[in-house]
Scaffold this active site. Structure first.
Site, mmCIF file in Angstrom:
data_model
loop_
_atom_site.group_PDB
_atom_site.id
_atom_site.type_symbol
_atom_site.label_atom_id
_atom_site.label_comp_id
_atom_site.label_asym_id
_atom_site.label_seq_id
_atom_site.Cartn_x
_atom_site.Cartn_y
_atom_site.Cartn_z
ATOM 1 C CE LYS A 163 44.506 -115.217 5.562
ATOM 2 N NZ LYS A 163 44.917 -115.097 4.152
ATOM 3 C CE LYS A 262 48.270 -110.747 -0.895
ATOM 4 N NZ LYS A 262 48.482 -112.064 -0.294
#
Ligand code: OSB
Ligand code: MG
Length: 368
Positions: A163, A262
């Site tokens: 991240k 997703k």
């Protein structure tokens, strides 16, 4: 496919270690497990992947429960369905709320596959017997990230995602690349930048990243196309793609070269498969994203990722990446960097009833 009941189990479990992004820290995962049972007692399971607060998308566990109990379950009660794809048009009268819709749609897919004694992978058109596994490092210092990367590489993960944000990008990535010059690595910004940061993002071309995920706004398609023209690193979109039409537009505009699919974000397996089929046709590689989920959603993701267009290792890690003990049996395991695709009917896993009871907060039942 006569559905006799729907049960909703709200569960909560602490993560083994906090999952940190510039937007939020996840320490505890609350989720909804959806169980559908047909008149013959065959069951199907789904999992709601909205978080407790709306930091990733606008949905939460509470909004999902509201949508399920007030709208989605009543629609199912009133309308007999022959195939899980029927839910697509039935649910189209309700705007958005994709994670709530997907929680029940995926349960119906599992049920349908079990009724037809077929694995979910086969039913969806899966062609792989195992899928390549990647993992996410979400922490707040280079030394912690290096420590986790070492552990995950030892465990066999084939691709590492870190991240990033303006507080943690160039020097963070150079430190990682210093120790690991060759490993397949990518960065996820979760919308931490704006179009004024082009120079900053261009500098990250130095690191030979597989891709940069969602650098700009969560709802943007246009500015990503401007950014992609300026940087070499392929852009992958996550938050911006909540439907088939978003995927089509992003590809037509050149806003990304890769898509993270997703199931929850796009409203279910049917929409996920449509996006996959379109990307396969357009030569856009896709991979399956993760939502810090429990084993039910993991099992659905594994079935989806067995489709031919999923050519990049996704965020599908082992149950023990986040959990001391998952709510399914057998748990998801990674061996030599791969997860086997179940050939058992449906998603191929059972609920671990004992573990479910330990983490259960509330339960609601609806008989049809
Ligand atoms: O942006 O992909 C994301 C987790 C929660 C919310 C958003 C994201 C993530 C991840 C994947 O990065 C975590 C996982 O492995 O499940
Ligand atoms: Mg992401």
């Amino acid at each position: 496919m006569k559905i006799a009941s729907v049960e909703l189990f709200v569960i909560q479990m602490p993560l083994k270690s906090p999952f940190l992004t510039h937007l939020s820290a996840v320490n505890n995962r609350e989720s909804i497990i959806v169980k559908v049972t047909n008149k013959d007692g065959v069951t199907g399971f789904g999992e709601g992947v909205a978080f407790s607060s709306p930091w990733y998308t606008e949905e939460t566990v509470s909004t999902s429960l509201h949508m399920l109990t007030e709208f989605l379950i009543p629609i199912l009660q009133k309308n007999p369905i022959a195939h899980p794809e029927d839910l697509h048009s039935l649910f189209s009268s309700i705007r958005r709320n994709h994670m709530a819709k997907a929680s029940i749609e995926t349960a119906v897919w599992d049920l349908y596959a079990k009724i037809h004694s077929q694995s979910l992978s086969k039913l969806l058109g899966g062609t792989r017997s195992e899928i390549a596994s990647g993992v996410v490092v979400a922490t707040d210092s280079a030394s912690k990230a290096l420590h986790q990367i070492e552990q995950y590489l030892d465990e066999g993960y084939q691709r590492i995602k870190v991240k990033i944000s303006p507080n943690q990008d160039y020097s963070f990535l150079s430190e990682i690349r210093h120790y690991y010059p060759e490993i397949p690595i990518m960065a996820d910004a979760n919308s931490a930048y704006t179009i004024n940061d082009i120079a900053r993002l261009k500098a990250l071309d130095d690191f030979n990243l597989l891709m940069i995920e969602q650098p700009l706004s969560h709802d943007d398609i246009l500015e990503h196309s401007l950014l992609q023209k300026e940087i070499k690193t392929p852009i992958c979109l996550d938050e911006s793609i909540v439907s088939f039409d978003d995927a089509r537009k992003a590809i037509e505009f050149g806003s990304c070269k890769v898509i993270n699919i997703k199931v929850g974000r796009v409203g279910g397996l049917h929409e996920a498969k449509r996006i996959h089929d379109y990307c396969l046709d357009k030569d856009i590689p896709v991979w399956c994203g993760g939502m810090i989920e429990f084993g039910i959603s993991r099992a659905h993701n594994i079935a989806l990722a067995s489709l031919p267009g999923f050519t990049i290792p996704g965020d599908i890690s082992a149950s023990n990446r986040f959990w001391d003990e998952d709510i399914i049996t057998p748990e998801v395991k990674v061996e030599n960097g791969f997860i086997p695709v179940s050939r058992e009917p449906g998603i191929g896993v059972e609920i671990n009833e004992k573990r479910l009871q330990q983490v259960l907060l509330t339960k609601q039942s609806f008989s049809f």
